[in-house]
Write an enzyme that holds these catalytic residues in place. Structure first.
Site: not given
Length: 458
Positions: A265-268, A270, A285, A380
């Site tokens: 999840a980081a950096p957050g 989403k 994370d 990405c």
């Protein structure tokens, strides 16, 4: 090459009371670390390790030099190689880094020539490994100042010269010659700053001096001041997130009242999207440091989530979530516009290791989804092994899942962003539309993202 760009100036007189020396030392150390044994670092990490306590002006100058070096590293290597009788010092990363950072200042940044040359020579003389090469550094960089206009006029090919051969070959194979060239050209332009707005996108676009994209984000057209000084930052009205990076969470649709796992999840960004939309979010994370940043962002935004430090593969809550969002670790080749070091520090050999991890994370994510629930997998990356091939292989392993195709309406009618089978595929050369339907011209690209939306049917 393009006209020289403005770089942050500095009045700091640290590092021997010589203005700008600390910034250049930091940039040199960071670039050398990435070119040498420290290739596993990201540029920001290398800058942080090399920089110590720089004042904001010096830190900004160091970042500008290091980023410019990697953004045109292929072109800089070509320019340097043409002027070195014995070729590039590939086996001497500290020398190559010093020459490249000096060349980047002369050819791409609006800094004084004498500062670029003299401070590079000073760094060479102070380095036990480079002191005997200070004359070479001086001669090469001074020659670049004399020949700058000719070098800039000649330019260089973004794909053939400024892209590693293995990436250029892959993009040609995956997207065709024309798209590969447009991707490489987009990387030279750098990335805009996009904001995800919690509410009233049009109003906030006007307040922050940006433009509302049809994709739902706001793009800042000029960033002359730190984003933290913009209206709305302190009250948590928005957060920084590339417009393409904001799309995968939106593919989950209406999430209010649902329980969603955000893996890796980081950096957050989403996590914030899902929490702002009314979901109960479990953000997982492995990096405690990155999750600290996530917590601080949520606090500023007035949002909450259950934040867990740990390996997503170790979760034992099968069938517990209405939806799972997996933004898997990847080669990050879709982010080269904003992280140009990726092109020169990742290798094709990295793809196999990362693809295996992505496969295992996908299988775990599938187990966490309730029957009837949704799974969005994204990376990405521009590499098919981390995108389309992963989705195809997953569906072969998991007949109890089906694709939910992305529609053109979900990406502002931009059909080029919808790949085969209805997966999302954005490219750095894609130009998002404004809310008015016009195309963003200046720094109009996107991060390269892949996302597939799946539903558990059994």
């Amino acid at each position: 090459m393009t006209p020289r760009r403005n770089a942050a100036s500095s009045s700091d007189t640290s590092d021997g009371a010589v203005a700008g020396l600390a910034a250049r030392r930091t940039a040199h150390e960071a670039v050398a670390a990435l070119l040498g044994k420290g290739r596993a670092f990201a540029l920001e990490d290398a800058l942080a390790q090399a920089g110590g306590r720089l004042d904001p002006g010096e830190a900004a100058l160091a970042r500008a030099i290091a980023t410019a070096t990697f953004r045109r590293f292929g072109l800089l290597r070509s320019v340097l190689a043409e002027r070195m009788s014995q070729g590039l010092p590939e086996d001497q990363p500290r020398l190559l880094a010093l020459l490249a950072t000096g060349a980047a200042q002369i050819l791409d940044l609006a800094v004084a020539d004498h500062a670029a040359v003299d401070l590079s020579v000073r760094l060479a003389k102070a380095d036990p490994d480079l002191g005997h090469l200070a004359g070479l550094v001086n001669a090469i960089l001074r020659r670049l100042t004399r020949e700058r206009n000719a070098i800039l006029a000649a330019g260089g090919d973004p794909l053939d010269t400024n892209t590693p051969d293995w990436l250029a070959a892959r993009w040609r194979a995956a997207y065709g010659e024309d798209a590969a060239r447009r991707i490489a050209a987009a990387h030279l332009e750098g990335a805009a700053v996009d904001l995800t707005i919690r509410a009233d996108t049009a109003a906030w676009a006007e307040r922050v001096g940006g433009v509302a994209l049809g994709l739902g984000s706001v793009r800042l057209t000029d960033v002359d001041a730190p984003v933290v000084s913009l209206p709305g930052y302190d009250e948590g009205a928005w957060w920084v997130q590339d417009a393409a990076a904001a799309l995968p969470a939106r593919l989950l649709g209406a999430v209010s009242g649902e329980t969603i796992a955000d893996l890796c999840a980081a950096p957050g960004g989403k996590t914030a999207q899902l929490a702002a939309a009314g979901a109960t979010v479990v953000a997982v994370d492995r990096s405690g440091a990155r999750l600290d940043r996530l917590r601080k962002n949520l606090q500023r935004l007035g949002l909450s989530a259950e934040v867990r430090v740990g390996d997503a593969l170790a979760l034992n809550e099968d069938g517990a979530f209405d939806a799972v969002l997996l933004d898997a670790p990847c080669s990050a080749t879709g982010t080269i516009r904003r992280h140009p070091d990726v092109a020169w520090t990742k290798t094709e050999a990295d793809l196999g290791r990362l693809a295996d991890l992505q496969r295992r994370l996908l299988d775990k994510a599938a187990a966490l989804v309730k029957p009837g629930g949704r799974l969005v997998y994204c990376t990405c990356s521009l590499e098919p092994e981390e995108g389309e091939a992963q989705a195809d292989a997953f569906l072969s392993r998991h007949p109890g899942f089906e694709r939910i195709p992305v529609t053109a309406n979900e990406v502002a009618g931009q059909t080029e962003m919808v790949g085969r089978h209805g997966d999302l595929r954005t490219l750095p050369c894609h130009l998002p539309l404004l809310s008015s339907g016009e195309t963003v011209a200046r720094r109009g690209g996107l991060d390269g993202f892949f996302a597939t939306r799946l539903r558990r049917i059994a």
